[in-house]
Design a protein around this motif. Structure first.
Motif, mmCIF file in Angstrom:
data_model
loop_
_atom_site.group_PDB
_atom_site.id
_atom_site.type_symbol
_atom_site.label_atom_id
_atom_site.label_comp_id
_atom_site.label_asym_id
_atom_site.label_seq_id
_atom_site.Cartn_x
_atom_site.Cartn_y
_atom_site.Cartn_z
ATOM 1 N N ARG A 90 0.701 -1.192 -0.028
ATOM 2 C CA ARG A 90 0.081 -0.285 -0.020
ATOM 3 C C ARG A 90 1.040 1.288 -0.078
ATOM 4 N NH1 ARG A 90 -2.607 -0.371 6.263
ATOM 5 N NH2 ARG A 90 -0.764 0.260 7.119
ATOM 6 N N ALA A 91 0.303 2.377 -0.781
ATOM 7 C CA ALA A 91 1.039 3.592 -0.647
ATOM 8 C C ALA A 91 -0.032 4.661 0.430
ATOM 9 C CB ALA A 91 1.064 4.164 -2.163
ATOM 10 N N SER A 92 0.693 5.361 1.075
ATOM 11 C CA SER A 92 0.042 6.556 2.046
ATOM 12 C C SER A 92 0.490 7.765 1.638
ATOM 13 C CB SER A 92 0.189 6.159 3.350
ATOM 14 O OG SER A 92 -0.213 4.996 3.883
ATOM 15 N N LEU A 93 -0.451 8.664 1.409
ATOM 16 C CA LEU A 93 -0.119 10.066 1.081
ATOM 17 C C LEU A 93 -0.394 10.921 2.525
ATOM 18 C CD1 LEU A 93 0.438 12.437 -0.681
ATOM 19 C CD2 LEU A 93 -2.206 12.891 -0.820
ATOM 20 N N VAL A 94 0.570 11.452 3.144
ATOM 21 C CA VAL A 94 0.574 12.172 4.444
ATOM 22 C C VAL A 94 0.777 13.838 3.748
ATOM 23 C CG1 VAL A 94 1.839 12.434 6.636
ATOM 24 C CG2 VAL A 94 1.951 10.224 5.415
ATOM 25 N N GLU A 95 -0.407 14.312 4.491
ATOM 26 C CA GLU A 95 -0.451 15.861 4.217
ATOM 27 C C GLU A 95 -0.655 16.382 5.879
ATOM 28 O OE1 GLU A 95 -2.485 16.569 0.226
ATOM 29 O OE2 GLU A 95 -3.619 15.404 1.376
ATOM 30 N N GLN A 96 0.352 17.288 5.884
ATOM 31 C CA GLN A 96 0.345 18.286 7.389
ATOM 32 C C GLN A 96 0.260 16.758 8.553
ATOM 33 O OE1 GLN A 96 -2.785 20.840 6.954
ATOM 34 N NE2 GLN A 96 -1.568 22.205 5.599
ATOM 35 N N GLY A 97 1.120 15.948 8.353
ATOM 36 C CA GLY A 97 1.151 15.142 9.407
ATOM 37 C C GLY A 97 0.017 14.044 9.519
ATOM 38 N N LYS A 98 -0.892 14.009 8.735
ATOM 39 C CA LYS A 98 -1.925 12.877 8.794
ATOM 40 C C LYS A 98 -2.155 12.273 7.472
ATOM 41 C CE LYS A 98 -4.854 16.041 11.494
ATOM 42 N NZ LYS A 98 -5.758 17.122 11.728
ATOM 43 N N ILE A 99 -2.398 10.971 7.444
ATOM 44 C CA ILE A 99 -2.633 10.117 6.405
ATOM 45 C C ILE A 99 -3.874 10.465 5.558
ATOM 46 C CG2 ILE A 99 -2.995 7.940 5.550
ATOM 47 C CD1 ILE A 99 -1.160 6.737 7.755
ATOM 48 N N LEU A 105 -4.788 9.643 2.453
ATOM 49 C CA LEU A 105 -5.057 8.779 1.280
ATOM 50 C C LEU A 105 -4.314 7.477 1.435
ATOM 51 C CD1 LEU A 105 -6.879 8.770 -1.453
ATOM 52 C CD2 LEU A 105 -5.025 9.911 -2.539
ATOM 53 N N VAL A 106 -4.890 6.247 1.309
ATOM 54 C CA VAL A 106 -4.322 5.182 0.966
ATOM 55 C C VAL A 106 -4.639 4.318 0.009
ATOM 56 C CG1 VAL A 106 -4.046 3.017 2.386
ATOM 57 C CG2 VAL A 106 -4.183 4.925 3.663
ATOM 58 N N SER A 107 -3.716 3.870 -0.991
ATOM 59 C CA SER A 107 -4.163 3.079 -1.889
ATOM 60 C C SER A 107 -3.637 1.491 -1.909
ATOM 61 C CB SER A 107 -3.294 3.740 -3.169
ATOM 62 O OG SER A 107 -3.825 2.847 -4.409
ATOM 63 N N ALA A 150 -8.241 -0.623 -1.352
ATOM 64 C CA ALA A 150 -8.181 0.749 -1.409
ATOM 65 C C ALA A 150 -8.977 1.349 0.062
ATOM 66 C CB ALA A 150 -8.853 1.575 -2.473
ATOM 67 N N ILE A 151 -8.345 2.179 0.678
ATOM 68 C CA ILE A 151 -8.842 2.678 1.871
ATOM 69 C C ILE A 151 -8.501 4.445 1.773
ATOM 70 C CG2 ILE A 151 -8.973 2.669 4.439
ATOM 71 C CD1 ILE A 151 -7.170 0.182 4.199
ATOM 72 N N PRO A 152 -9.426 5.115 1.210
ATOM 73 C CA PRO A 152 -9.592 6.523 1.019
ATOM 74 C C PRO A 152 -10.028 7.017 2.388
ATOM 75 C CG PRO A 152 -11.379 5.726 -0.677
ATOM 76 C CD PRO A 152 -10.444 4.574 0.098
ATOM 77 N N ILE A 153 -9.419 7.811 3.027
ATOM 78 C CA ILE A 153 -9.529 8.634 4.237
ATOM 79 C C ILE A 153 -10.362 9.744 3.914
ATOM 80 C CG2 ILE A 153 -8.881 9.137 6.539
ATOM 81 C CD1 ILE A 153 -6.677 7.088 6.457
ATOM 82 N N LEU A 154 -11.627 9.669 4.286
ATOM 83 C CA LEU A 154 -12.578 10.992 3.979
ATOM 84 C C LEU A 154 -12.734 11.856 5.078
ATOM 85 C CD1 LEU A 154 -15.468 8.942 2.628
ATOM 86 C CD2 LEU A 154 -13.687 9.873 1.365
ATOM 87 N N PRO A 155 -12.743 13.418 4.832
ATOM 88 C CA PRO A 155 -12.894 14.203 5.843
ATOM 89 C C PRO A 155 -13.920 14.004 6.752
ATOM 90 C CG PRO A 155 -13.386 14.966 3.789
ATOM 91 C CD PRO A 155 -13.198 13.660 3.527
ATOM 92 N N SER A 156 -13.965 14.453 8.126
ATOM 93 C CA SER A 156 -15.031 14.158 8.925
ATOM 94 C C SER A 156 -16.101 15.134 8.533
ATOM 95 C CB SER A 156 -14.581 14.643 10.307
ATOM 96 O OG SER A 156 -14.300 16.005 10.361
#
Length: 166
Positions: free
Chosen positions: A15-24, A26-28, A152-158
């Motif tokens: 898997r690949a993770s995108l980390v933005e401002q210290g938070k994951i 997006l995960v693919s 895929a595990i896209p992490i959606l905003p709250s």
């Protein structure tokens, strides 16, 4: 900003993770390099992005009737009369090591590339939009003793942050 964004590719988890401002964010799932063509591990930086990239090393041989006669060809592969070589498409190519990058392509459920990191098309497009030249990429883990491939595990905003944007 590139310095606040980074990519972590975990070969052990595929898997690949995108980390933005210290938070994951997006995960693919991925399909990394197959035996003999391992994805390089270490710390890299993105140095090229090409939305419609074509492989310089691999592709297919197509006969005079438009049928694929070899799907594992190189530019020097024998061509039948009337045939031609067609480079493999690598949409949303994000290069982080010479001739190795992340891009959209089929994921068979196991490491299957020639070193690149394959991703589903929709997630490759999102990674492509959100990284820049200079974004750090860290590749960790190994494909030895691989036990599973994740979906895929896209992490959606709250919900509260979505409501606040309206």
């Amino acid at each position: 900003m590139a310095s606040e964004t980074r990519v972590i590719i975990n070969l052990s988890d595929q898997r690949a993770s995108l980390v933005e401002q210290g938070k994951i964010t997006l995960v693919s799932p991925i399909a990394s390099g197959k035996p003999g063509w391992q994805t390089p591990t270490g710390n890299f930086c993105i140095f090229n992005k090409d939305i419609n990239h074509l492989s310089r090393s691999f592709g297919s041989v197509v006969d005079a009737y438009g049928r694929v006669v070899s799907s594992s060809a190189t530019p020097s592969t024998y061509l039948p009369r009337g045939g031609h070589y067609r480079p493999a498409p690598m949409p949303y190519f994000i290069e982080f090591s010479p001739a190795v990058g992340m891009h959209a392509r089929y994921l068979p459920g196991y490491p299957a590339s020639h070193g690149c990191v394959r991703m589903p098309r929709d997630l490759a497009a999102l990674f492509f939009q959100r990284v820049q030249i200079g974004t750090p990429v860290t590749v960790v883990g190994t494909t030895h003793n691989l036990t599973q491939v994740r979906k895929a595990i896209p992490i959606l905003p709250s919900i509260s942050s979505v409501s606040a944007q309206r």
